[in-house]
Design a protein around this motif. Structure first.
Motif, PDB file in Angstrom:
ATOM      1  N   PRO A   1      -2.218   8.297  -4.968  1.00 53.07           N
ATOM      2  CA  PRO A   1      -2.283   7.077  -5.789  1.00 53.07           C
ATOM      3  C   PRO A   1      -2.596   7.367  -7.252  1.00 53.07           C
ATOM      4  N   TYR A   2      -3.452   8.402  -7.491  1.00 54.37           N
ATOM      5  CA  TYR A   2      -3.884   8.624  -8.872  1.00 54.37           C
ATOM      6  C   TYR A   2      -2.832   9.310  -9.723  1.00 54.37           C
TER       7      TYR A   2
ATOM      8  N   PHE B   1      -6.513  -5.882  -6.549  1.00 57.27           N
ATOM      9  CA  PHE B   1      -6.901  -6.000  -5.152  1.00 57.27           C
ATOM     10  C   PHE B   1      -7.248  -7.440  -4.788  1.00 57.27           C
TER      11      PHE B   1
ATOM     12  N   TYR C   1     -11.935   1.766 -17.469  1.00 58.78           N
ATOM     13  CA  TYR C   1     -12.118   2.857 -16.501  1.00 58.78           C
ATOM     14  C   TYR C   1     -10.919   3.808 -16.443  1.00 58.78           C
ATOM     15  N   GLY C   2      -9.726   3.224 -16.279  1.00 59.58           N
ATOM     16  CA  GLY C   2      -8.522   4.049 -16.172  1.00 59.58           C
ATOM     17  C   GLY C   2      -8.317   4.903 -17.408  1.00 59.58           C
TER      18      GLY C   2
ATOM     19  N   ASN D   1      -3.614   0.070 -18.342  1.00 63.64           N
ATOM     20  CA  ASN D   1      -3.047   1.404 -18.151  1.00 63.64           C
ATOM     21  C   ASN D   1      -1.542   1.454 -18.386  1.00 63.64           C
TER      22      ASN D   1
ATOM     23  N   PHE E   1      -1.551   4.395  -1.104  1.00 63.75           N
ATOM     24  CA  PHE E   1      -2.680   4.431  -0.161  1.00 63.75           C
ATOM     25  C   PHE E   1      -2.191   4.744   1.246  1.00 63.75           C
TER      26      PHE E   1
ATOM     27  N   VAL F   1       1.514   3.214 -11.264  1.00 64.67           N
ATOM     28  CA  VAL F   1       1.513   1.930 -10.577  1.00 64.67           C
ATOM     29  C   VAL F   1       0.065   1.500 -10.490  1.00 64.67           C
ATOM     30  N   ASN F   2      -0.229   0.242 -10.775  1.00 70.39           N
ATOM     31  CA  ASN F   2      -1.615  -0.217 -10.633  1.00 70.39           C
ATOM     32  C   ASN F   2      -1.685  -1.456  -9.759  1.00 70.39           C
ATOM     33  N   THR F   3      -2.866  -1.629  -9.169  1.00 63.73           N
ATOM     34  CA  THR F   3      -3.030  -2.662  -8.158  1.00 63.73           C
ATOM     35  C   THR F   3      -4.122  -3.646  -8.562  1.00 63.73           C
TER      36      THR F   3
ATOM     37  N   ARG G   1       0.825  -1.217   0.000  1.00 67.93           N
ATOM     38  CA  ARG G   1       0.000   0.000   0.000  1.00 67.93           C
ATOM     39  C   ARG G   1       0.859   1.268   0.000  1.00 67.93           C
TER      40      ARG G   1
ATOM     41  N   ARG H   1      -7.850  -4.817 -16.036  1.00 68.76           N
ATOM     42  CA  ARG H   1      -8.155  -3.434 -15.687  1.00 68.76           C
ATOM     43  C   ARG H   1      -6.901  -2.688 -15.227  1.00 68.76           C
ATOM     44  N   ALA H   2      -6.003  -3.406 -14.553  1.00 65.85           N
ATOM     45  CA  ALA H   2      -4.760  -2.777 -14.107  1.00 65.85           C
ATOM     46  C   ALA H   2      -3.772  -2.657 -15.273  1.00 65.85           C
TER      47      ALA H   2
ATOM     48  N   ILE I   1     -10.833   7.797 -17.472  1.00 67.97           N
ATOM     49  CA  ILE I   1     -10.410   8.867 -16.565  1.00 67.97           C
ATOM     50  C   ILE I   1      -9.312   9.703 -17.222  1.00 67.97           C
TER      51      ILE I   1
END
Lengths: 272, 339
Positions: free
Chosen positions: B76-77, B85, B102-103, B154, B56, B81-83, B51, B150-151, B106
């Motif tokens: 984080p944004y 979960f 989504y990414g 990006n 985070f 780096v992507n996570t 984290r 999803r990660a 944005i």
């Protein structure tokens, strides 16, 4: 067999339930009935005759109805908007972190709706007096906002608690700032709860009498106007016509709110 | 010079929660392109470290660098780096395709381009054609793949995975281990994953950092960590081990230190006269036999010290048998005095 037997409600209980429903709803039916009576000075039962002319009278020749109606709509709309903003923020703050005294603060938010309206009314009136704030439309709105915030808060907080905290982190992780996260992730999840809370708040504000009595200056909201109309017997059925109108205006949002939150629970459960 | 900098660098990082030091003075370099495991029991600080990389959490002391850039205070944004979960955290109100895109949405990537990229990402995790499905319709393994797509869509410089296989059943877990490994090799991205499962860490990672009580107790390749545990904690936590007290080790040709002896290094023999010079031996009585499929674990009481030997299935011994245990002296690994 035994489960069938359990499902049959005893006759006594059924009668009690029906009696309870009648007790709750017969007066409502009478309001509807008297909107159609031909007797205009007193509520005589049974009505000597039925007519729809009072609807026409209310619509065409009673200009005194309209200002209170507009005022009530205006107050309810603004109080609801305030409640949506502050109720949502409060719910977000309180559901996000655990801290000492959280339950107490939560209770303090809900308290205005548990308190008798007369207490809220007196408290607000003396507060406005002390701060020398003249009574106006805005004092009525503030008074209504106290209990409107509660219904929005209650609806929102329940939804926030079900909101998986990781979704917010996932959104941030994917590049969204706080505002984008609110718009794309949080709002779609709590939207129906806010709509439901907002509609309940609107309905509550629209027919509120007690707090309004204490916080209004010269202004007359629709419920206050109706109260005044009942005191002097002139075209009494017109008051009932307006009552029918208020009934519909408040019932529809409440029904909608009921279905919206039920729907929300349904989808919330199925995503598990 | 920037190509020399590590993918992730922890410089004496501490993170406290109240009076608890969740991460306590951690220094660590993760090299670009590594498949790196943070391994430890729950509450050892490994997830907090992940984290901290994601942003985070912020360090109370020390610094974190990501590809040579200070990450202190960067939200984080704004980290590349992507996570993935642990519970996948897929957005329930969006379709699979919307989740993956989504990414990009944005970032303001146009609809056609992001849909195309999301499609490619889904194909990469073998979910081609799943764009319009609802996330609620997916199995656990499929959700994991969506979270991965999803990660990765990006193009992160570092991919963080929090207990990526924890919620999957055994068969699926083995399959995903393979796939993650293949994916990491073909993409060449630095993967950092958290796990409490030593088998997972050993089989997937290039290097492993072992955490205990907020500190890193050993960093190394899986084989070095397994073969040369630096402490009793590592010997116990990574695989299973016979931890021998100094006296016992010294009496059997080792050093007078706490010593690790892996069960599979011990052979069982019924004869005690055929011990090679490079080997140590002990005799004792079989007190327990545990059949575990490919191996059988046999517990032998030798004087004060009980030893566990892992032998190939089918070894013919019975409870109460008198046996000789033989092991190479080199298999005894002296360890530091930490626990």
């Amino acid at each position: 067999m035994s489960s069938n037997a359990n499902r049959t409600t005893p006759l006594g209980l059924r009668i009690a339930a029906i009696a309870g429903l009648l007790f709750l709803h017969l007066p409502l039916a009478l309001i509807f009935l008297y909107a159609f009576t031909t007797e205009e000075k007193s509520f005589e039962f049974p009505p000597p005759g039925l007519t729809t002319k009072w609807f026409e009278t209310a619509w065409t020749s009673r200009p005194d109805i309209w200002p209170p109606l507009y005022l009530s709509l205006q107050v309810a709309a603004i109080a609801t908007v305030l409640a949506l903003i502050f109720g949502t923020l409060a719910a977000a703050a309180l559901s996000r972190t655990r801290f000492f005294g959280r339950e107490t603060i939560s209770l303090l938010f809900v308290l205005p709706i548990a308190l008798p309206g007369i207490i809220t009314g007196i408290a607000l009136r003396s507060a406005f007096d002390i701060m020398s704030i003249p009574f106006s439309v805005w004092t009525i709105i503030l008074g209504h906002a106290t209990f409107c915030i509660v219904v929005v808060y209650n609806n929102a907080v329940a939804r926030f608690r079900r909101l998986n905290g990781n979704l917010v982190e996932a959104s941030m992780d994917l590049g969204a700032n706080a505002f984008q996260t609110f718009r794309h992730v949080i709002l779609p999840q709590i939207g129906t709860a806010l709509l439901a809370g907002g509609m309940l708040a609107f309905a509550l504000s629209f027919d509120e009498v007690i707090v309004t009595t204490f916080t209004a200056g010269q202004q007359t909201t629709l419920p206050i106007w109706m109260l005044g109309e009942l005191i002097r017997p002139r075209q009494r059925p017109v008051t009932n016509v307006v009552a029918v109108f208020v009934f519909v205006v408040t019932l529809l949002p409440i029904l909608a709110a009921y279905y919206l939150t039920r729907e929300g629970e349904h989808t919330g459960g199925s995503s598990k | 010079m920037s190509f020399m900098s590590p993918a992730v660098r922890f410089q004496n990082v501490s993170r406290r929660f109240g009076s608890v030091r969740a991460v306590d003075g951690v220094s660590l370099d993760i090299e670009p392109g590594e498949f790196f495991a943070l391994l430890g029991p729950s509450g050892s600080g490994k997830t907090t470290c992940l984290r901290l990389i994601a942003g985070f959490e912020q360090p109370d002391e020390g610094h974190i660098e990501i590809f040579g850039e200070r990450a202190d205070g960067v939200p984080p944004y704004r980290r590349n780096v992507n996570t993935v979960f642990q519970d996948y955290a897929l957005f329930p109100h969006m379709t699979v395709g919307e989740n993956v895109a989504y990414g990009l949405m944005i970032k303001g990537v146009g609809r056609a381009e992001r849909e195309a990229k999301a499609k490619d990402a889904l194909a990469m995790v073998k979910l081609a054609g799943y764009e319009v499905r609802r996330t609620a319709q997916l199995s656990g393994g499929q959700r994991q793949r969506v979270a991965l797509a999803r990660a990765l869509v990006n193009g992160p410089k570092v991919l963080l995975l929090d207990e990526p296989l924890g919620a999957l059943d055994l068969k699926l877990r083995e399959q995903m281990q393979e796939e993650l490994k293949t994916l990491q090799t073909s993409l060449g991205i630095t993967f950092v994953f958290v796990t409490h499962d030593q088998g997972e860490a050993l089989s997937m990672a290039n290097r492993v950092a072992i955490f205990n009580e907020g500190k890193i107790v050993q960093v190394g390749t899986p084989s070095s960590v397994y073969e040369r545990p630096a402490s009793r904690f590592v010997a116990d936590f990574v695989g299973s081990s016979n931890v021998l007290p100094p006296e016992f080790a010294a009496a059997h040709g080792g050093h007078a230190m706490w010593t690790s002896l892996r069960p599979e290094k011990i052979q069982i023999s019924s004869k005690s006269n055929l011990v090679p010079a490079a080997c140590a031996h002990a005799t004792g009585t079989v007190t327990a036999i545990s059949y575990q499929g490919a191996v059988t674990r046999i517990t032998v009481a030798t004087g004060k010290q009980a030893l566990i030997a892992a032998t190939p299935a089918g070894t013919d011994v019975r409870k109460g048998d008198s046996v000789t245990l033989i092991w190479p002296k080199s298999a005894m690994v002296a360890m530091g005095e930490d626990a």
